[in-house]
Motif scaffolding. Sequence first.
Motif, short mmCIF file in Angstrom:
data_model
loop_
_atom_site.label_atom_id
_atom_site.label_comp_id
_atom_site.label_asym_id
_atom_site.label_seq_id
_atom_site.Cartn_x
_atom_site.Cartn_y
_atom_site.Cartn_z
N SER A 54 0.33 5.57 -3.40
CA SER A 54 1.50 5.95 -2.61
C SER A 54 2.39 4.73 -2.37
O SER A 54 1.95 3.59 -2.48
N LYS A 55 3.63 5.01 -2.02
CA LYS A 55 4.55 3.93 -1.67
C LYS A 55 4.00 3.18 -0.45
O LYS A 55 4.14 1.96 -0.35
N ALA A 56 3.35 3.90 0.46
CA ALA A 56 2.76 3.27 1.64
C ALA A 56 1.70 2.23 1.25
O ALA A 56 1.58 1.18 1.89
N THR A 57 0.96 2.50 0.18
CA THR A 57 -0.03 1.54 -0.29
C THR A 57 0.65 0.28 -0.80
O THR A 57 0.20 -0.84 -0.53
N VAL A 58 1.73 0.45 -1.52
CA VAL A 58 2.48 -0.71 -1.99
C VAL A 58 2.98 -1.51 -0.78
O VAL A 58 2.87 -2.75 -0.75
N LEU A 59 3.51 -0.82 0.21
CA LEU A 59 4.02 -1.50 1.41
C LEU A 59 2.90 -2.12 2.25
O LEU A 59 3.15 -3.03 3.04
N TYR A 60 1.69 -1.65 2.09
CA TYR A 60 0.54 -2.28 2.76
C TYR A 60 0.32 -3.68 2.18
O TYR A 60 0.00 -4.61 2.91
#
Length: 181
Positions: free
Chosen positions: A40-46
Amino acid sequence: MARVVPETHAEILAAAARRFAASGYKGTSLQDIAREVGVSKATVLYHFANKEALLTELMAPGFAALHELDDRFAGLTGAGAQRVAGEGFVDLAVRFRRKIALLRGEFPELLQQPAFAHVQQISERLIAALAGHSTRPAARIAALVVLAGIAETCGEFDDVADDELRDALLGLVRRALAPPD
């Protein structure tokens, strides 16, 4: 069988490098990178605060080498500055040519970002050193053309061996730059 989701920092960096090479920095979104990795994009942002942070980390080894080169020619003048800057930049450009290629066409705009401000400053010192610290416009023009040409050439000739590319570029540097005043 459940799909293993690759969520590592290195996999995200590698996907970003591939996407930047294919679509450019501006043409790549964090969602594009996430999709390629299968997260997910959230994983990238993590892993990365934003796209600029991702690019900055991707370019960090090249930036470190550029700082080392800057230190090597600092304080040198004339032919010494020209030789160290020319040979050093050729070595750096050949070594990091795949990363330089990621920025083709977008480099002037990227230099405006805060994370790249130091690159602009080092580039100006590099041009002065390549010109042998001459004040003649022709010397500075030749230095700028050499600097830009080396960066552009390294991204264009992926099929040429490093040693062959280095030798060709060093020969060009020696022919293009007049001895300093």
